[in-house]
Design an enzyme around this catalytic site. Structure first.
Site, PDB file in Angstrom:
ATOM      1  N   GLU A  83       0.858  -1.182   0.000  1.00 42.27           N
ATOM      2  CA  GLU A  83       0.000   0.000   0.000  1.00 42.27           C
ATOM      3  C   GLU A  83       0.898   1.238   0.000  1.00 42.27           C
ATOM      4  O   GLU A  83       1.207   1.777   1.053  1.00 42.27           O
ATOM      5  CB  GLU A  83      -0.900  -0.026   1.240  1.00 42.27           C
ATOM      6  N   ASP A 109      -0.272   0.221  10.492  1.00 47.19           N
ATOM      7  CA  ASP A 109       0.167  -1.050  11.061  1.00 47.19           C
ATOM      8  C   ASP A 109       1.508  -1.475  10.497  1.00 47.19           C
ATOM      9  O   ASP A 109       2.077  -2.465  10.941  1.00 47.19           O
ATOM     10  CB  ASP A 109      -0.878  -2.146  10.800  1.00 47.19           C
ATOM     11  N   LYS A 129      -6.724  -5.834  11.211  1.00 48.10           N
ATOM     12  CA  LYS A 129      -7.430  -4.569  11.081  1.00 48.10           C
ATOM     13  C   LYS A 129      -8.347  -4.287  12.271  1.00 48.10           C
ATOM     14  O   LYS A 129      -8.511  -3.135  12.673  1.00 48.10           O
ATOM     15  CB  LYS A 129      -8.244  -4.571   9.792  1.00 48.10           C
ATOM     16  N   ASP A 147     -10.633   2.147   4.062  1.00 47.69           N
ATOM     17  CA  ASP A 147      -9.327   1.528   3.835  1.00 47.69           C
ATOM     18  C   ASP A 147      -8.449   2.554   3.135  1.00 47.69           C
ATOM     19  O   ASP A 147      -8.962   3.479   2.494  1.00 47.69           O
ATOM     20  CB  ASP A 147      -9.467   0.292   2.941  1.00 47.69           C
ATOM     21  N   ASP A 191     -15.169  -7.183   9.801  1.00 44.92           N
ATOM     22  CA  ASP A 191     -16.247  -6.257   9.463  1.00 44.92           C
ATOM     23  C   ASP A 191     -17.621  -6.921   9.522  1.00 44.92           C
ATOM     24  O   ASP A 191     -18.533  -6.438  10.200  1.00 44.92           O
ATOM     25  CB  ASP A 191     -15.992  -5.620   8.088  1.00 44.92           C
TER      26      ASP A 191
HETATM   27  O1  LIG Z   1      -3.075  -5.994  10.025  1.00 45.55           O
HETATM   28  C1  LIG Z   1      -3.739  -5.302   9.268  1.00 45.55           C
HETATM   29  C2  LIG Z   1      -4.239  -5.770   8.046  1.00 45.55           C
HETATM   30  C3  LIG Z   1      -4.974  -4.916   7.246  1.00 45.55           C
HETATM   31  N1  LIG Z   1      -5.190  -3.649   7.615  1.00 45.55           N
HETATM   32  C4  LIG Z   1      -5.943  -2.727   6.739  1.00 45.55           C
HETATM   33  O2  LIG Z   1      -7.190  -3.270   6.427  1.00 45.55           O
HETATM   34  C5  LIG Z   1      -7.626  -2.748   5.186  1.00 45.55           C
HETATM   35  C6  LIG Z   1      -8.208  -3.831   4.334  1.00 45.55           C
HETATM   36  O3  LIG Z   1      -7.231  -4.683   3.868  1.00 45.55           O
HETATM   37  P1  LIG Z   1      -7.159  -5.151   2.349  1.00 45.55           P
HETATM   38  O4  LIG Z   1      -5.990  -6.029   2.256  1.00 45.55           O
HETATM   39  O5  LIG Z   1      -7.282  -4.013   1.443  1.00 45.55           O
HETATM   40  O6  LIG Z   1      -8.406  -6.064   2.278  1.00 45.55           O
HETATM   41  P2  LIG Z   1      -9.654  -6.064   1.287  1.00 45.55           P
HETATM   42  O7  LIG Z   1      -9.879  -7.455   0.929  1.00 45.55           O
HETATM   43  O8  LIG Z   1      -9.568  -5.091   0.209  1.00 45.55           O
HETATM   44  O9  LIG Z   1     -10.673  -5.568   2.379  1.00 45.55           O
HETATM   45  C7  LIG Z   1     -12.026  -5.865   2.576  1.00 45.55           C
HETATM   46  O10 LIG Z   1     -12.202  -6.958   3.458  1.00 45.55           O
HETATM   47  C8  LIG Z   1     -11.602  -6.845   4.736  1.00 45.55           C
HETATM   48  C9  LIG Z   1     -12.012  -8.029   5.547  1.00 45.55           C
HETATM   49  O11 LIG Z   1     -11.528  -9.193   5.022  1.00 45.55           O
HETATM   50  C10 LIG Z   1     -12.004  -5.584   5.434  1.00 45.55           C
HETATM   51  O12 LIG Z   1     -11.221  -5.433   6.572  1.00 45.55           O
HETATM   52  C11 LIG Z   1     -11.789  -4.416   4.545  1.00 45.55           C
HETATM   53  O13 LIG Z   1     -12.202  -3.246   5.149  1.00 45.55           O
HETATM   54  C12 LIG Z   1     -12.528  -4.619   3.246  1.00 45.55           C
HETATM   55  O14 LIG Z   1     -12.313  -3.530   2.386  1.00 45.55           O
HETATM   56  C13 LIG Z   1      -6.438  -2.070   4.528  1.00 45.55           C
HETATM   57  O15 LIG Z   1      -6.611  -0.683   4.566  1.00 45.55           O
HETATM   58  C14 LIG Z   1      -5.291  -2.513   5.399  1.00 45.55           C
HETATM   59  O16 LIG Z   1      -4.323  -1.529   5.480  1.00 45.55           O
HETATM   60  C15 LIG Z   1      -4.697  -3.172   8.809  1.00 45.55           C
HETATM   61  O17 LIG Z   1      -4.876  -2.017   9.143  1.00 45.55           O
HETATM   62  N2  LIG Z   1      -3.987  -4.009   9.608  1.00 45.55           N
HETATM   63 MN   LIG Z   2      -8.839  -3.249  -0.058  1.00 39.35          MN
END
Ligand SMILES: O=c1ccn([C@@H]2O[C@H](COP(=O)(O)OP(=O)(O)O[C@H]3O[C@H](CO)[C@@H](O)[C@H](O)[C@H]3O)[C@@H](O)[C@H]2O)c(=O)[nH]1
Ligand SMILES: [Mn+2]
Length: 934
Positions: free
Chosen positions: A116, A145, A287, A311, A451
């Site tokens: 990211e 994080d 998260k 996000d 979530d």
């Molecule tokens: O240890 C962690 C892991 C992830 N994130 C954040 O969580 C968000 C979502 O992560 P991402 O890898 O983009 O996952 P997605 O699959 O795109 O996310 C969807 O699915 C996730 C659940 O699986 C939700 O947490 C997200 O909000 C939702 O957008 C990102 O902003 C990450 O930076 C953290 O802050 N800490």
């Molecule tokens: Mn995402």
């Protein structure tokens, strides 16, 4: 205003309307339900009797159809009571002065500076700082994080750039408010000279900032002169790593400070950098953990009653979104019960026809509205406005008016230093020990879909969420652009959701009497993704395998029973097609969606299913694999072109390729059968042929990736290799031979031989002739001998080519240097009649061809040639196996049982092979996850 005030006050701030056409839709559903019940009845009435082949295949189909049917019933909840929401932000503006509006805390989460990139992160941050909303009421918190100094540096730069960006956005009402996205679009046809001047100067500043951040990223360190500009940089030293560091809280802009102003003299929003403490041995809960720290830290600093969570890739695409959301929370009648307002996940990097099916049109525009209709709007982790009270674990108790306090200047409150000190403690690992955080308070821990499960918990505490899908996207993010990334994401989701189903949060138990049955079912549409892989796998494997063995699994076309099958399939397909076209998809987009559904179900969901079971047994723990938001340039180009990027040799590809090739081969085989056998046979196999045909058509890009592409996104040869090695039955080869040469003259016959029997076969010049035979049985059942037969092969001029003596089975090949009729003569010297299986096959082998000089094609042809040979061996071996089994069967006088055993054995072997594959896949997959684990 005062004159109007009276009647304005009674008008609601939002409206909820049901979708039209409900009755017709329900009737339609009823007809499909009837079809499903008829299908089940057919399966029960027509179970193959003992002795008939295909019992197990039949059972598998019944199992699949029962699960599909039940799942279909569950999914209807998403379309049964669809509602749409309409906020009235004009009424909001007339009813509330700017001063009376509530504060909003915006949480942005990031986890990894590589996956990211900080530039993406700060573009999101800048977009939410620039809402059309009083700046002093907005506080933006970035949770990092990744604990990355570079991210902090980028945010520091953003805090300075915001002084130019925010006034520019508000003055010209520019959209979207992510500078990266805004400046990358060509959008300056306005010839207001003032605008152009401002545009140019802001863009220049932006580019400068970008290049400073890029160069810091390139060097891997922050220049000394910049480090000196903010005390925050001193938090980083050589000991700070992503997994091991103290809490860092830095208030970069203090919105209470009257001196924190932009270039136009307006107040700036508060901007806070947070990186919670991480220590080895302390679970950090991904998260969810980050969000809970944010909830506490923001309570200390700004404590706004409304929280917006995005996000790091989800920038604000509509400057007015806060006002829309507030219409729900501030509505006099229903507002107090509303816990959160969820917007759909939209993406700004989708492509025409949507190769990876990222658009989710039907989900966003129908299903989620359907859930909302049952009071079950999902929380999907980003683009969601929360009521702080409900997010922190409070139960709904009847009166929850949102407090709208005005801003207090920092002279009256605590100093920045004090706030930072206090916040740091709240973000420490040990803070949550022995508290309800992660259980009853904040986001729920222990699940990769924090979530969904948190949303469910909130609803079960009596709150009513809202799903709002405006025509102008409120948020836009980055969707996966390679197959790998997409499947890993879907695996995390489906696994996380299936875990919820198994946990105490299972909606049917946890939600019992707390949320409606419709909402419970609505949740299950998603929670049950993983197990849907099982019936899907049955449907893509069993009909194809049975077709290869001539076992019909569906009623013949002329039978009345055929109707429910055809109806359910056609009606469902037509329904999704029409629906998708109506809501804005293209025909190809819909087709690509069907392919992705197939691929997701047979791979991501399947692995999720297996992993969930393993996790349930306590054998492993699930991690959160962060979705990569950037790919290399070549991959981006392939994505733009709409080419599927099969990418690295993920084990999922083996399954994709296996399914694709199996169905292609069965299709070829089936067509061949159809051409050369009686029409009744065809009638019985039409359904299976259709299934294989459709699967093969869906998989065209897979064949392309396997055989015709050579770019980096094509299927790596290791996958083909793995199929060959692991499955033993090299489906690849089977498929190729069917396509290339089975019509060219394959010939298989079973006959009884007394003394002598001859066959003629016409062969073209240069063809390679393969032939094989197996002695199946001798006449008397008590007699079991290894007596063989002789075979003499002669060319068109009578010259002898092969002379085989006294063999029970054999195979050979030769190249025909003469065109004409070749003769194959068998002689049986034993006193008994023998049954013989004989196969001859003349193929035009591409790799023998001189014209394959083009370097580009040569490897391909060689490959195909080898595969063809491999196939022939397998065919032969299969024949031989069959003959052996039949022989055995004769000896046992239990022909049919033998066949069943054989089928059993074959399926067991296949399952074993897949089991092995799955095991290896899992290990590989885990390693893959490990690489991006946070
Ligand atoms: O240890 C962690 C892991 C992830 N994130 C954040 O969580 C968000 C979502 O992560 P991402 O890898 O983009 O996952 P997605 O699959 O795109 O996310 C969807 O699915 C996730 C659940 O699986 C939700 O947490 C997200 O909000 C939702 O957008 C990102 O902003 C990450 O930076 C953290 O802050 N800490
Ligand atoms: Mn995402």
């Amino acid at each position: 205003m005062s004159a109007k005030k009276g009647d304005e006050a009674v008008l609601p701030l939002f409206d909820t309307r049901a979708a039209r056409g409900g009755a017709v839709h329900k009737l339609f559903c009823l007809t499909i339900l009837c079809g499903i019940v008829l299908i089940w009845s057919y399966r029960l009435i027509h179970i193959p009797r003992a002795g008939q082949p295909g019992k197990h295949a039949w059972a598998a189909m019944f199992f699949a159809e029962v699960l599909f049917g039940l799942y279909w019933i569950i999914t209807q909840s998403g379309r049964w009571r669809v509602v749409y929401r309409y906020p009235f932000k004009d009424r909001l503006s007339t009813r509330y002065e700017e001063k009376k509006l509530p504060g909003v805390d915006v949480f942005v989460c990031t986890a990894d500076p590589i996956l990211e990139p900080p530039l993406l992160v700060i573009s999101t941050v800048l977009s939410v700082m620039a809402y059309n909303y009083p700046s002093e009421k907005i506080s933006v918190y970035l949770s990092d994080d990744g604990g990355s100094e570079l991210t902090f540096y980028a945010l520091f730069e953003a805090s300075r750039f915001s002084k130019y960006w925010i006034p520019f956005c508000k003055k010209y009402n520019v959209e979207p408010r992510s500078p990266e996205v805004y400046f990358s679009c060509q959008n300056t046809s306005v010839d207001e000279s003032g605008f152009v001047l401002d545009w140019t100067s802001v863009k220049e500043r932006y580019e400068d900032m970008k290049s400073r951040i890029d160069s810091a990223a390139g060097k891997g360190c922050i220049p000394e002169d910049i480090r000196d500009q903010h005390k925050g940089f001193s938090e980083w030293n050589s000991k700070v790593t992503k997994q091991d560091h103290h809490s860092i809280v830095q208030i970069l802009i203090d919105g209470r400070n009257p001196e924190a102003i932009d270039i136009e003299g307006n107040r700036l929003p508060t901007l806070v950098y947070l990186s919670r403490e991480k220590r080895p041995g302390w679970p950090h809960n991904f998260k969810a953990g980050s969000m809970n720290s944010l909830i506490r830290v923001s309570a200390e600093i700004s404590n706004a009653p409304i929280i917006l969570n995005v996000d790091c890739d989800m920038y604000s695409n509509d400057g007015d979104a806060i006002r829309d959301a507030l219409c729900f929370f501030l509505d006099e009648k229903q507002g107090q019960q509303i816990s959160y307002v969820q917007y759909p996940q939209n993406y700004n990097n989708t492509v025409k026809n949507d190769v990876y099916a990222n658009l989710n049109l039907a989900t966003n525009q129908i299903e989620l509205c359907g859930l909302d209709g049952f009071g079950g709007a999902l929380y999907v982790g980003t683009g969601c406005f929360h009521r702080r009270e409900s997010l922190s674990g409070k139960k709904y108790s009847g009166s929850h008016k949102i407090e709208c306090h005005s801003v207090i200047d920092n002279k009256e409150g605590r100093s920045v230093k004090e706030l930072e000190e206090a916040s740091r403690t709240l973000a420490n690992c040990s803070y949550e020990k022995g508290t309800q955080w992660g259980k009853e308070m904040g986001l729920v821990y222990g699940c990769p879909v924090e979530d969904i499960v948190t949303g469910l918990a909130i609803q079960c505490r009596g709150w009513k969420p809202v799903y709002y899908n405006p025509s102008k996207y409120a948020f836009q993010g980055v969707c996966p652009t390679t197959l790998d990334i997409s499947l890993i994401q879907y695996k995390r989701w489906s696994e996380g959701m299936f875990q919820v189903f198994f946990s105490k949060y299972c909606p049917f138990i946890y939600g019992h009497r707390k949320i409606s049955l419709g909402a419970q079912m609505g949740y299950s549409i998603y929670l049950l993704w993983a197990p849907v892989s099982l019936p899907t796998l049955c449907y893509v494997v069993v009909p194809a395998l049975s077709l290869l063995r001539d076992i019909p699994l569906f009623p013949q076309v002329s039978s009345l029973w055929f109707i429910p099958f055809a109806y359910v399939f056609a009606a469902k397909t037509a329904y999704t097609l029409v629906e998708d076209l109506v809501i804005g998809n293209t025909l190809r987009g819909w087709w690509n969606l069907q392919r992705m559904v197939l691929i997701r179900r047979t791979t991501a969901y399947f692995f999720a299913f297996i992993d969930t079971i393993i996790t349930q047994l306590g054998l492993s723990q699930t991690a959160f694999a962060v979705t990569a938001k950037v790919v290399d340039d070549e991959a981006r180009k392939r994505y733009r072109k709409g080419l599927i990027d099969f990418g690295s040799s993920s084990i999922m590809l083996v399954i994709i390729a296996t399914v694709a090739l199996l169905n292609l081969f069965s299709l070829g085989w089936g067509i061949k059968k159809a051409l050369f056998s009686a029409p009744q046979t065809l009638e019985k196999l039409v359904a299976q042929l259709t299934i294989c045909g459709i699967i093969a058509m869906l998989n065209l890009p897979v064949y392309e990736g396997l055989f015709f592409r050579s770019d980096k996104g094509s299927i790596p040869s290791s996958v083909t290799f793995e199929i060959g090695m692991q499955m033993r039955l090299s489906v690849t080869a089977l498929a190729v031979i069917v396509v290339l040469s089975s019509f060219g003259g394959a010939f298989g016959i079973r006959f009884v031989i007394d003394r002598e029997e001859c066959f003629s076969h016409k062969v073209e010049y240069g063809n390679t002739v393969h032939f094989s035979f197996v002695v199946i049985k001798s006449e008397g059942s008590w007699h079991y001998s290894d007596d063989g037969v002789d075979l003499v092969v002669k060319g068109p001029n009578g010259e002898q080519i092969h002379d085989i003596r006294d063999k029970t089975s054999d195979k050979h090949e030769f190249v025909a240097y003469q065109q004409g009729v070749y003769r194959f003569c068998f002689t049986n010297k034993s006193p008994y009649h023998e049954t013989l299986d004989f196969d001859v096959h003349a193929g035009h082998f591409l790799y023998h061809d001189e014209h394959a000089k083009d370097e580009h094609f040569k490897p391909l042809f060689e490959h195909i040639g080898k595969l063809e040979e491999a196939l022939y061996n397998i065919q032969f071996e299969q024949h031989w196996l069959e003959a052996q089994t039949d022989r055995q069967a004769i000896v046992n006088e239990k022909m049919s049982r033998g066949a069943i055993h054989k089928a059993l054995f074959e399926s067991a072997a296949l399952i074993l092979a897949s089991g092995l594959q799955v095991y290896i896949l899992r290990r590989l997959f885990e390693r893959k996850l490990g690489a991006s684990r946070v």
